[in-house]
Design a protein around this motif. Structure first.
Motif, PDB file in Angstrom:
ATOM      1  N   ARG A 116       0.893  -0.614   0.244  1.00 56.07           N
ATOM      2  CA  ARG A 116       0.055  -0.036   0.200  1.00 56.07           C
ATOM      3  C   ARG A 116       0.462   1.009  -0.413  1.00 56.07           C
ATOM      4  O   ARG A 116       0.986   1.821   1.030  1.00 56.07           O
ATOM      5  CB  ARG A 116      -1.108  -0.022   1.126  1.00 56.07           C
ATOM      6  N   PRO A 117       1.516   1.668  -1.049  1.00 58.37           N
ATOM      7  CA  PRO A 117       2.331   2.463  -0.963  1.00 58.37           C
ATOM      8  C   PRO A 117       1.697   4.206  -0.595  1.00 58.37           C
ATOM      9  O   PRO A 117       2.766   4.825  -0.031  1.00 58.37           O
ATOM     10  CB  PRO A 117       3.171   2.285  -2.103  1.00 58.37           C
ATOM     11  N   HIS A 118       0.949   4.573  -1.451  1.00 59.64           N
ATOM     12  CA  HIS A 118       0.174   5.427  -1.307  1.00 59.64           C
ATOM     13  C   HIS A 118       0.409   5.676   0.365  1.00 59.64           C
ATOM     14  O   HIS A 118       0.281   7.834   0.641  1.00 59.64           O
ATOM     15  CB  HIS A 118      -1.121   5.473  -1.980  1.00 59.64           C
ATOM     16  N   VAL A 119      -0.447   5.161   1.318  1.00 62.78           N
ATOM     17  CA  VAL A 119      -0.420   5.506   2.427  1.00 62.78           C
ATOM     18  C   VAL A 119       0.970   5.084   2.933  1.00 62.78           C
ATOM     19  O   VAL A 119       1.162   5.687   4.176  1.00 62.78           O
ATOM     20  CB  VAL A 119      -1.394   3.580   3.372  1.00 62.78           C
ATOM     21  N   THR A 120       1.651   4.105   2.987  1.00 64.32           N
ATOM     22  CA  THR A 120       2.514   3.442   3.933  1.00 64.32           C
ATOM     23  C   THR A 120       4.286   4.459   3.168  1.00 64.32           C
ATOM     24  O   THR A 120       4.787   4.828   4.274  1.00 64.32           O
ATOM     25  CB  THR A 120       3.700   2.517   3.162  1.00 64.32           C
ATOM     26  N   ARG A 121       4.189   5.243   2.051  1.00 68.60           N
ATOM     27  CA  ARG A 121       5.256   6.096   1.765  1.00 68.60           C
ATOM     28  C   ARG A 121       5.031   7.560   2.845  1.00 68.60           C
ATOM     29  O   ARG A 121       6.723   8.273   3.154  1.00 68.60           O
ATOM     30  CB  ARG A 121       5.450   6.127   1.141  1.00 68.60           C
ATOM     31  N   ASP A 122       3.650   7.839   3.479  1.00 73.46           N
ATOM     32  CA  ASP A 122       4.075   9.406   4.034  1.00 73.46           C
ATOM     33  C   ASP A 122       4.151   8.783   6.095  1.00 73.46           C
ATOM     34  O   ASP A 122       4.874   9.311   6.592  1.00 73.46           O
ATOM     35  CB  ASP A 122       2.751   9.770   3.847  1.00 73.46           C
ATOM     36  N   ASP A 123       3.043   7.889   5.972  1.00 71.39           N
ATOM     37  CA  ASP A 123       3.017   7.221   7.531  1.00 71.39           C
ATOM     38  C   ASP A 123       3.990   6.125   7.863  1.00 71.39           C
ATOM     39  O   ASP A 123       3.621   5.140   6.532  1.00 71.39           O
ATOM     40  CB  ASP A 123       1.505   6.826   7.434  1.00 71.39           C
ATOM     41  N   HIS A 124       5.445   6.491   9.071  1.00 69.28           N
ATOM     42  CA  HIS A 124       5.937   5.646   9.218  1.00 69.28           C
ATOM     43  C   HIS A 124       5.130   4.387   9.955  1.00 69.28           C
ATOM     44  O   HIS A 124       5.534   2.939   9.608  1.00 69.28           O
ATOM     45  CB  HIS A 124       6.725   5.964   9.799  1.00 69.28           C
ATOM     46  N   HIS A 125       4.061   4.552  10.301  1.00 65.43           N
ATOM     47  CA  HIS A 125       3.555   3.934  11.431  1.00 65.43           C
ATOM     48  C   HIS A 125       2.869   2.657  10.759  1.00 65.43           C
ATOM     49  O   HIS A 125       2.508   0.993  10.437  1.00 65.43           O
ATOM     50  CB  HIS A 125       2.118   4.552  12.168  1.00 65.43           C
ATOM     51  N   GLN A 126       2.017   2.812   9.574  1.00 69.02           N
ATOM     52  CA  GLN A 126       1.308   2.324   8.732  1.00 69.02           C
ATOM     53  C   GLN A 126       2.416   1.435   7.578  1.00 69.02           C
ATOM     54  O   GLN A 126       2.620  -0.160   7.386  1.00 69.02           O
ATOM     55  CB  GLN A 126       1.184   3.079   7.624  1.00 69.02           C
ATOM     56  N   LEU A 127       3.715   1.433   8.042  1.00 69.05           N
ATOM     57  CA  LEU A 127       5.249   1.442   6.759  1.00 69.05           C
ATOM     58  C   LEU A 127       5.310  -0.035   7.648  1.00 69.05           C
ATOM     59  O   LEU A 127       5.558  -0.873   7.546  1.00 69.05           O
ATOM     60  CB  LEU A 127       6.480   2.175   6.170  1.00 69.05           C
ATOM     61  N   THR A 128       5.991   0.686   8.544  1.00 68.52           N
ATOM     62  CA  THR A 128       5.768  -0.647   9.636  1.00 68.52           C
ATOM     63  C   THR A 128       4.506  -2.051   9.468  1.00 68.52           C
ATOM     64  O   THR A 128       5.369  -3.006  10.035  1.00 68.52           O
ATOM     65  CB  THR A 128       6.457  -0.204  11.327  1.00 68.52           C
ATOM     66  N   LEU A 129       3.997  -1.368  10.069  1.00 73.12           N
ATOM     67  CA  LEU A 129       3.373  -2.457   9.811  1.00 73.12           C
ATOM     68  C   LEU A 129       2.720  -3.231   9.443  1.00 73.12           C
ATOM     69  O   LEU A 129       2.917  -4.475   9.179  1.00 73.12           O
ATOM     70  CB  LEU A 129       1.274  -1.789   9.657  1.00 73.12           C
ATOM     71  N   ALA A 130       2.908  -2.798   7.722  1.00 75.24           N
ATOM     72  CA  ALA A 130       2.676  -3.140   6.163  1.00 75.24           C
ATOM     73  C   ALA A 130       4.042  -4.058   6.507  1.00 75.24           C
ATOM     74  O   ALA A 130       3.828  -5.283   6.044  1.00 75.24           O
ATOM     75  CB  ALA A 130       2.576  -2.530   5.271  1.00 75.24           C
ATOM     76  N   ARG A 131       5.058  -3.697   6.619  1.00 78.72           N
ATOM     77  CA  ARG A 131       5.973  -4.697   6.761  1.00 78.72           C
ATOM     78  C   ARG A 131       6.160  -5.688   7.332  1.00 78.72           C
ATOM     79  O   ARG A 131       6.651  -6.892   7.114  1.00 78.72           O
ATOM     80  CB  ARG A 131       7.852  -4.118   7.280  1.00 78.72           C
ATOM     81  N   LEU A 132       5.445  -5.768   8.551  1.00 81.35           N
ATOM     82  CA  LEU A 132       4.766  -6.815   9.336  1.00 81.35           C
ATOM     83  C   LEU A 132       4.345  -7.712   9.224  1.00 81.35           C
ATOM     84  O   LEU A 132       4.645  -9.259   9.013  1.00 81.35           O
ATOM     85  CB  LEU A 132       4.373  -6.472  11.121  1.00 81.35           C
ATOM     86  N   ASP A 133       3.253  -7.241   8.006  1.00 80.68           N
ATOM     87  CA  ASP A 133       2.158  -8.285   7.765  1.00 80.68           C
ATOM     88  C   ASP A 133       3.232  -9.141   6.673  1.00 80.68           C
ATOM     89  O   ASP A 133       2.946 -10.280   6.337  1.00 80.68           O
ATOM     90  CB  ASP A 133       1.214  -6.835   6.355  1.00 80.68           C
TER      91      ASP A 133
END
Lengths: 323, 632
Positions: free
Chosen positions: B127-144
């Motif tokens: 979900r790059p459009h979300v995660t590139r801005d939001d670090h928290h989302q990025l981490t969540l995505a990575r964990l997934d």
């Protein structure tokens, strides 16, 4: 040199260097060893300083005679005479300056050279050896200018009387012959074994040692060592030494002689044996006194052993040099 | 009560006042009572004022106190509030720091790097459009993404395990099949034995040997391998075989726990026995310890070296386990009977046969320096006592087994094990053969010497003249020979040397020769010392001519040793001695004791000169083929 070779080594000749600091000795294997007296006599001498500083093979046969001139060491072995420069020897170079051979008549066996002396008056070398003749060589030119014939058996020893310029020779035939060096003619012939006081028939008649001191002459060998007055040609004293003497010298008022038996005999002119100093070799061939150098005034003797005894005080043996 | 005090004071004052005017009393009594009334009235008014003042003071005090109290209370409240706030602040700070230090477990998981993640993960997870801005989302995505990957890999792992199990089972089946083949092969091997013998290719035997060799201790194994290799390659006369108890060897190589248990059990038993017997057998205990220390490995190696004439040198090699050294025992078997030579009995004695094969290798002491400490523990002072039992621990035996000890001389040897063994094998075998041949030849020579015959081989005849008159006998050695002292002083006579006496006689002359033969003959020349009994006694020490005879016989190895192995050395030396005696006696005609008459020894040898040099030596050197004697 393995232990067996050392066991069978005999030292036949010795000579001190002109400066008096070195001793050259020749053995039966034809080797000449040069020892440093200053090192051996210094207070911090060790085992190593009693070994030669230079040891080289000079001749094929035994080196029976060594003689030092002012600059050179002359060695005689297997019928030839070689000269070595003392300066070169001290620097450990073993190249002979010259080697010469007197002309011999026999060709089957090479006669040895037993004795060499220098005639300082006309600078000639007098050698006597196995071919029963005395050869005289001129030192500058190296030519053998004359041959003195007369002995019937080989010559053991030679000596020179400076005042009358006479050569004395003693040989295996028992005769002591006196020659005039200027005319090269025989003057006298003394057959020592014919005199009852000296003769020892159980040993033989040969004369193996000769020494002169102005009018006096020492001779010995098979006959006992005896002191002769040359003008009257008669023996004045006979020394009661048990073995056959091979070398004798006059020193101050003593007579020192070596020969068969492991001792150096000190005798007085009167005919008494003053002392017999024990030495390591079981019989001795050569005795040498270092009179040229006052600091190293020693007497050295060598014989049937690889060791040469050194006497600093002539009454006892100080130490031994070893080949 | 202050009012009382005031009241009491008052009357005093009054009394004092009243005291002074004593003369006026009578007349002013009436005035006094009015005054007194006045005064009493004033007093009471004062009292009342006083009370009022007191009361006022009290009230004032009370009021002040109340005010103070109130203020204090106010301050206390504020103080409490302050403290509460401070506590709260502290608490909050702690909370903040705790929160800041909190490490979520998710940070311990190693996640793939961001670039990789963005490249690999499918769009719905990243979900790059979300995660590139939001670090928290990025981490969540990575964990997934991590979770999904792990699940996938776990599945793969299960599948691989299942496959491995299947393959394992297949291997087991095949193994069983192979082992079932073994009896069949054995039968074939048995059947092929006669064929092997027919074709003389002893595979069976070699295999059996290899089987046993597996149980050999390492040094013996190295020795066996190297010896067999050398035998095959260079020397067909060498053969090696193993002897001993294989079962015991197998027992030794059992796992160590068993043996440790055995040891502890035996220790316990020993202790029990000790307490029973009251330690009466300390010596026996020590003896047992010694026996244990000196125990040999049950397997031993036997190497046979055959010589050209048929005699065999048997070498038995043993390994001492606790001392880690090899020892050797020897036996010689010959085709001919060797009894006969009495003085030569020592030559083939198995104790001394291999002495000093290499210089100064006596084999009396163990070459392993650690053994010294082991011996101290059990009270063994010298290993030499046990050598006759256990064999000789020569240094070359250790080298052949690949054992290198630090005390082996000054050279540092870089080789170990097989390389060390191989480097010494050839030389040692050659030396062994040479030693056997030399000893056998010497034995034969001694037997003929004892019969007064000097055996000279054809090649050496040229060394000697045709006619030699002197005759030889061997005599037993008498102690304390004076004329040998010089050899002892020069250190040339050792315990390991063979020593014998020969007597050469001619007419009335008798020459005694003491001969020292080194065990390394003929590498080392025998040494002769002479003493002549003829018209007196002379020896090499007293007379120069005898000394010259000694050197004529003792040196000149190149002339005297004869053809290649040099085994003729001793006999040639003895023959030369006889020749020299002839020359000596015949040239002694110079000596005349005054008596005339025929000489005892007529001159037969041809010499040119009978004396030469200052010491008048006789001609001892024989010249061939002219046949005359000359001086050296």
């Amino acid at each position: 040199m393995g232990p067996v070779e050392l066991l069978h080594m005999s030292v036949f000749s010795q000579s001190f260097s002109p400066c008096g600091r070195f001793l050259a000795a020749g053995n039966n294997y034809g080797e000449i060893a040069v020892f440093s007296l200053s090192a051996a006599l210094s207070p911090d001498a060790s085992q190593a300083s009693q070994k030669p500083i230079l040891n080289f093979t000079a001749h094929d046969g035994p080196v029976f005679s060594l003689l030092s001139t002012d600059t050179h060491l002359l060695s005689a072995g297997n019928g030839e005479i070689s000269a070595w420069s003392w300066a070169e020897l001290i620097k450990k170079s073993t190249k002979a300056a010259w080697t010469r051979k007197p002309s011999y008549e026999t060709s089957l066996e090479i006669p040895e050279i037993n004795a060499m002396i220098i005639n300082p008056k006309d600078n000639s070398l007098i050698v006597g050896g196995g071919d029963n003749n005395i050869h005289i060589m001129d030192m500058e030119t190296g030519i053998f200018k004359s041959v003195l014939k007369g002995h019937t058996d080989y010559i053991h020893c030679l000596c020179f009387k400076e005042r009358e310029e006479e050569i004395l020779s003693g040989g295996e035939d028992g005769a002591v012959r006196i020659w005039d060096s200027r005319t090269n003619r025989p003057v006298h012939c003394i057959e020592v074994f014919k005199y009852e006081e000296c003769a020892r028939p159980q040993f033989g008649k040969w004369i193996s040692c000769l020494a002169t001191d102005s009018d006096w002459m020492l001779c010995g060998g098979g006959p006992s060592l005896s002191l002769w007055h040359l003008r009257s040609m008669s023996p004045t004293s006979v020394f009661p030494l048990p073995g056959c003497q091979r070398e004798a010298v006059f020193y101050q008022d003593l007579i020192m002689s070596v020969g068969e038996g492991p001792h150096v005999s000190h005798c007085l002119h009167g005919g008494t044996v003053k002392a017999q100093i024990p030495c390591t070799p079981s019989s001795l061939n050569t005795l040498a006194l270092n009179l040229k150098n006052t600091e190293h005034r020693v007497m050295t003797v060598g014989g049937s052993s690889h060791q040469i005894d050194v006497f600093t005080n002539f009454s006892y043996r100080a130490f031994s040099l070893s080949f | 009560m202050s009012s009382d005090a005031v009241k009491k004071r008052k009357p005093k004052v009054i009394r004092n006042e009243a005291g002074t005017p004593e003369t006026k009393r009578g007349r002013a009594e009436g005035e006094q009572s009015v005054e007194m009334e006045e005064r009493r009235r004033q007093c009471s008014v004062h009292f009342i004022t006083l009370k009022k003042l007191n009361r006022l003071a009290h009230m004032r005090l009370k009021k002040g106190r109340d005010q103070t109290h109130e203020a204090k209370q106010r301050v206390d409240v504020l103080h409490l509030q302050l403290q509460n706030l401070l506590y709260e602040v502290m608490h909050l700070q702690k909370e903040i720091s705790k929160c800041l230090e909190f490490k979520s477990q998710h940070e311990e998981i190693e996640l793939v790097s961001e670039e990789e993640f963005f490249q690999e993960a499918p769009a719905e997870i990243s979900r790059p459009h979300v995660t590139r801005d939001d670090h928290h989302q990025l981490t969540l995505a990575r964990l997934d993404w991590e979770l999904e990957q792990r699940k996938r890999l776990a599945e793969q792992y299960k599948m691989s395990l299942a496959r491995k199990e299947k393959i394992h089972k297949a291997i087991e089946q095949k193994r069983e099949y192979l082992s079932s083949l073994q009896p069949g092969l054995q039968n074939i091997m048995q059947a092929s034995l006669p064929v092997q013998e027919c074709l003389s290719m002893p595979f069976e035997q070699m295999q059996k040997q290899a089987e046993v060799a597996r149980h050999l201790p390492p040094p013996l194994y190295v020795l066996l391998v190297q010896a067999a290799a050398y035998g095959q390659a260079c020397d067909k006369t060498l053969s090696a075989s193993i002897s001993g108890d294989v079962d015991e060897a197998k027992a030794l190589s059992r796992p160590p726990e068993d043996s440790q248990d055995d040891e502890s059990d035996s220790d316990a038993e020993e202790e029990q026995q000790n307490t029973k017997r009251r330690r009466a057998s300390v010596g026996v205990q020590l003896d047992d310890k010694r026996k244990e220390m000196l125990r040999r490995h049950p397997l031993s190696l036997c190497v046979d070296l055959k010589c050209k004439d048929g005699s065999v040198l048997h070498l038995f090699f043993y390994y001492l386990m606790n001392l880690n050294i090899l020892t050797v025992k020897t036996k010689v078997s010959t085709t001919t009977d060797l009894s006969g030579a009495v003085s030569a009995g020592e030559l083939l004695n198995s104790e001394s046969l291999l002495n000093c094969l290499y210089a100064s290798d006596h084999g009396q002491e163990t070459p392993n320096p650690t053994n010294r400490y082991q011996f101290d523990k059990v009270g063994i002072t010298t290993f030499a006592d046990y050598v006759s039992d256990l064999g000789h621990p020569y240094v070359w035996v250790q080298k052949l087994g690949g054992l290198q000890f630090s005390s082996d001389g000054a050279q540092v040897c870089v080789l170990m094990g097989s390389a060390l063994s191989a480097s010494h094998m050839e030389r040692t075998m050659k030396l062994l053969q040479g030693r056997l041949q030399a000893r056998l030849a010497l034995h034969k020579q001694f037997s003929s010497l004892e019969h007064s015959i000097i055996p000279i081989s054809g090649e050496c005849q040229h060394l000697f003249p045709a006619k030699v008159v002197s005759g030889l006998t061997l005599v037993p050695v008498e102690q304390e020979l004076g004329f040998v002292q010089h050899v002892l002083k020069a250190g040339l006579l050792r315990e390991t040397d063979l020593f014998f006496m020969a007597v050469v006689e001619r007419g009335t002359a008798r020459l005694l020769a003491a001969v020292v033969v080194n065990p390394r003959y003929p590498e080392v020349m025998p040494l002769f010392s002479l003493s002549l009994h003829w018209k007196g006694e002379r020896s090499g020490r007293t007379e120069d001519n005898l000394r010259a005879m000694e050197s004529e016989v003792n040196m000149f190895r190149a002339e005297l040793q004869g053809p290649r192995p040099g085994l003729q050395l001793l006999t040639n030396q003895i023959q030369r001695l006889c020749v020299c005696l002839d020359v000596y006696l015949e040239t002694e005609s110079q000596v005349c004791d005054g008596s005339e008459g025929p000489k005892e020894f007529p001159r037969e040898k041809m010499c040119l000169r009978t004396a030469r040099g200052p010491s008048r030596l006789k001609p001892f050197k024989y010249n061939h083929p002219q046949g005359f004697f000359s001086h050296r």
